[in-house]
Structure formats: C-alpha cells, structure tokens
Design an enzyme around this catalytic site. Sequence first.
Site, PDB file in Angstrom:
ATOM      1  N   GLU A   1       0.832  -1.194   0.000  1.00 45.04           N
ATOM      2  CA  GLU A   1       0.000   0.000   0.000  1.00 45.04           C
ATOM      3  C   GLU A   1       0.871   1.250   0.000  1.00 45.04           C
ATOM      4  O   GLU A   1       1.978   1.274   0.530  1.00 45.04           O
ATOM      5  CB  GLU A   1      -0.955   0.016   1.187  1.00 45.04           C
ATOM      6  CG  GLU A   1      -0.314   0.038   2.551  1.00 45.04           C
ATOM      7  CD  GLU A   1      -1.361  -0.005   3.650  1.00 45.04           C
ATOM      8  OE1 GLU A   1      -1.323   0.880   4.519  1.00 45.04           O
ATOM      9  OE2 GLU A   1      -2.200  -0.910   3.629  1.00 45.04           O
TER      10      GLU A   1
ATOM     11  N   CYS B   1       7.135  -7.655   6.595  1.00 41.96           N
ATOM     12  CA  CYS B   1       8.280  -7.162   7.370  1.00 41.96           C
ATOM     13  C   CYS B   1       8.726  -8.261   8.325  1.00 41.96           C
ATOM     14  O   CYS B   1       7.897  -8.973   8.899  1.00 41.96           O
ATOM     15  CB  CYS B   1       7.898  -5.906   8.149  1.00 41.96           C
ATOM     16  SG  CYS B   1       9.285  -5.130   9.016  1.00 41.96           S
TER      17      CYS B   1
ATOM     18  N   CYS C   1       2.682  -3.204  15.322  1.00 43.95           N
ATOM     19  CA  CYS C   1       2.558  -2.952  13.879  1.00 43.95           C
ATOM     20  C   CYS C   1       1.811  -4.084  13.194  1.00 43.95           C
ATOM     21  O   CYS C   1       2.191  -5.254  13.315  1.00 43.95           O
ATOM     22  CB  CYS C   1       3.941  -2.790  13.257  1.00 43.95           C
ATOM     23  SG  CYS C   1       3.905  -2.544  11.467  1.00 43.95           S
TER      24      CYS C   1
ATOM     25  N   SER D   1      12.930   6.104   7.158  1.00 42.52           N
ATOM     26  CA  SER D   1      12.610   5.739   8.537  1.00 42.52           C
ATOM     27  C   SER D   1      13.131   4.340   8.820  1.00 42.52           C
ATOM     28  O   SER D   1      12.875   3.411   8.052  1.00 42.52           O
ATOM     29  CB  SER D   1      11.093   5.794   8.752  1.00 42.52           C
ATOM     30  OG  SER D   1      10.751   5.305  10.035  1.00 42.52           O
TER      31      SER D   1
ATOM     32  N   SER E   1      12.575   5.082  14.352  1.00 50.76           N
ATOM     33  CA  SER E   1      11.398   4.497  15.000  1.00 50.76           C
ATOM     34  C   SER E   1      11.814   4.012  16.386  1.00 50.76           C
ATOM     35  O   SER E   1      12.219   2.867  16.557  1.00 50.76           O
ATOM     36  CB  SER E   1      10.855   3.333  14.161  1.00 50.76           C
ATOM     37  OG  SER E   1      10.355   3.796  12.928  1.00 50.76           O
ATOM     38  N   LEU E   2      11.672   4.880  17.369  1.00 48.28           N
ATOM     39  CA  LEU E   2      12.182   4.591  18.711  1.00 48.28           C
ATOM     40  C   LEU E   2      11.127   3.893  19.584  1.00 48.28           C
ATOM     41  O   LEU E   2      11.328   2.794  20.072  1.00 48.28           O
ATOM     42  CB  LEU E   2      12.664   5.882  19.369  1.00 48.28           C
ATOM     43  CG  LEU E   2      13.420   5.718  20.680  1.00 48.28           C
ATOM     44  CD1 LEU E   2      14.696   4.911  20.485  1.00 48.28           C
ATOM     45  CD2 LEU E   2      13.743   7.088  21.279  1.00 48.28           C
TER      46      LEU E   2
ATOM     47  N   CYS F   1      -1.574   1.600   9.045  1.00 51.12           N
ATOM     48  CA  CYS F   1      -0.742   1.146   7.936  1.00 51.12           C
ATOM     49  C   CYS F   1      -0.675  -0.376   7.936  1.00 51.12           C
ATOM     50  O   CYS F   1      -0.471  -1.004   8.955  1.00 51.12           O
ATOM     51  CB  CYS F   1       0.664   1.735   8.085  1.00 51.12           C
ATOM     52  SG  CYS F   1       1.812   1.209   6.818  1.00 51.12           S
TER      53      CYS F   1
END
Length: 369
Positions: free
Chosen positions: A96, A116, A123, A201, A223-224, A344
């Site tokens: 996407e 991923c 996520c 990122s 991305s912490l 997302c």
Amino acid sequence: MTGAAEKVNLLGMPKAKLEAFFETLGEKRFRAQQVLQWMHQRGVDDFDQMTNMSKSLREQLKEVAEIRGPEVVYDETSKDGTRKWVMRMDNGNSVETVLIPDGERGTLCVSSQIGCSLDCTFCSTGKRGFNRNLTAAEIIGQVWVARRAFMPFDPNDRPITNVVMMGMGEPLLNFENVVDAMNLMMEDLAYGISKRRVTLSTSGVVPALDRLGEVTDVSLAISLHAPNDELRNQLVPLNKKYPIAELLAATRRYLSRLPDKRKATIEYTVIEGVNDQPEHARELVVLLKGLPCKINLIPFNPFPESDFRRPSMNATRRFQTVLNEAGYVTTIRTTRGDDIDAACGQLVGRVEDRTRRSQRYIAVQQVNP
C-alpha cells in the site's frame, strides 16, 4: 531476447545504471537523460512516444527493455483528501502507498518490502510476516503511479513534494534497491525532490545506517517508541541486537556527515498503559539529550490482532507537554483517511483477503459448475 519476462525494466534504474545500460547497446550516455525525463517527468511507458530518439533505437528498446510500474488494484480518496492505493507487484504480492495532502505539501508514504521481518508488536504489517524485498522499480514505481494519477498538472504545483520511506518493511534491510529508488526521487531529470524532503525511517539496523551515511544524505527518522531498552525489547525485538545506545550513536554519526544542520525525527508510537506515562516522557528527555532531533508522537492505531489500545488525546498531550517544556519540538501525528482505512498495513491485508476469497470461489465454481 524473446520473452517479455526477460526484458530489463528501466523504471528502477538511476542515471548511472541507465547510462551503463545504453553503453551496452552501443549508444551515447545522454540517451539515459532522455529516457529518464520521458519515464519519470512525463509518465511515459511506451518507447514509441519518445520522439527525440530514432525509430531504430526505439525498436531496439522494445526488444530488450520495458517500462513497467505496479498494477493498481485499489485507489480511493478519503474525505480529508488522503489518497490510498494498493499496488500489485510481481508474483501477485501487494503493498500500500498513501498520499497525504497538507496545504501546498503532498507527502507520499512508500513501502520497501512486502511484509516485514522485524515483528514490532504494535505494527499490523509485521503480523503478516516477511515475503520479499521490493525491487528498485517496484519502489520508485509507487511514486511513478502516484504522480501519473495527477497528470497533467502545473510543474509549479507538484502533487508530491515529500517522500517518506515509512510504508511496509524496513528500508535498511533492502539497502541497494532503496538507495537506487531514493536517488531517482532526488534526480533532477526524474522527480527532483530535495534531499531534505526525502526521509528514510528505520527501526535501527545500525551497520546499514552507518553505510547509508556513506552513500546519501537524505533526512532520517528513527522508530524509537520507547525510552529504555527493557521496554523497547518488548516493542521492537530488533533492539535486542542493536540497543538504544548503539542506535542513537549511529544516528549522531549520520547527522554529523550531513552538509547542513538537519535534525533527525524521533518517531514514538504512544500506546495506552504501555509507554504513555509522564515518567516515560521524562525518561525520553534524558535519553535524547544532546541529539539534534524533533519528536513525532503517533497515537496507536488499533488492529484486530493486537490487544494494545489507543491512548486518550489528553494523555498524549500531557506526554507532549513534558517534551515541549524540555525544549524538544514535539508534534502529534494527525490520523488521516480514517473513513477509507485505519492503520498502515491493514488495507493491503483486507484487499488480499478479498482476492483470496474470490480465487477460492472461482476454484469451487470450476470444480462444481
């Protein structure tokens, strides 16, 4: 060459690689400039339309090469103007891509992988697992499709002014293809986007982050999502390999190489009862001391496979206040496109689910006509 599958897709080739390609054909290097402009600035995918090249060269290109972008299988615009696409890549996989308009700015969120492997607990993309890396053509193809959707347009009123590598996947685990695609984004003969307006990122693949600083100077987002290793180990499993101290040291090294005084963006997903307390904010203040950065708070977007909850806006603002009072420019990301999608990674999953159901239905009908 005979089969279309054997043809070279020129869409993902940055200038240097395209010049080398034309040299193998016995052509001058300037042909690369012409094709870059036709492909990316004019959105052309038919060699016959490239009228500043000889017919014989165009015929030769049709034999050995192609310009092929992703197939759009879903395209919808929300009430707030956010536009979302699901694009089908080779092998039937989909990603996407999201365009977020904001006044004169249009920010395109681009994916780098199908799925991923990092399995961050908050996520939805990670829950689908990892399939494969996208090619450079598939990455820049998302920009190409989005830009073509607005053609023709005034060159002074570009629909895409910023690109963020914040979609599906970890960009630094697809290093070469991501760098090639970003080079095309910044190429004056292609999209001409400023290096300050192209942002990568990362969740913190430290060796690749150091390598990135040697080959490009795009903007950086980290991305912490947690102010200490104990909590980040739970939220971002990659932290067990590259803990916060190593990640922030690599971030400082990257920023020190930039020719200007740019800041990193620290991304922090705020999750109710997990990392949203004022003490977490105060811990973050100490952790980030001396790092040139701004902070983007992202209220968690719920999805079916997660037990996490979105924090109240009051809690998020209290968190923001602690950071602002400590001198950090801190923003809260506004949720966009709620009426057409949520977090997302969810949209592509729903589209693929519908596709699988359709395929099963067709298969059943073929067996039982």
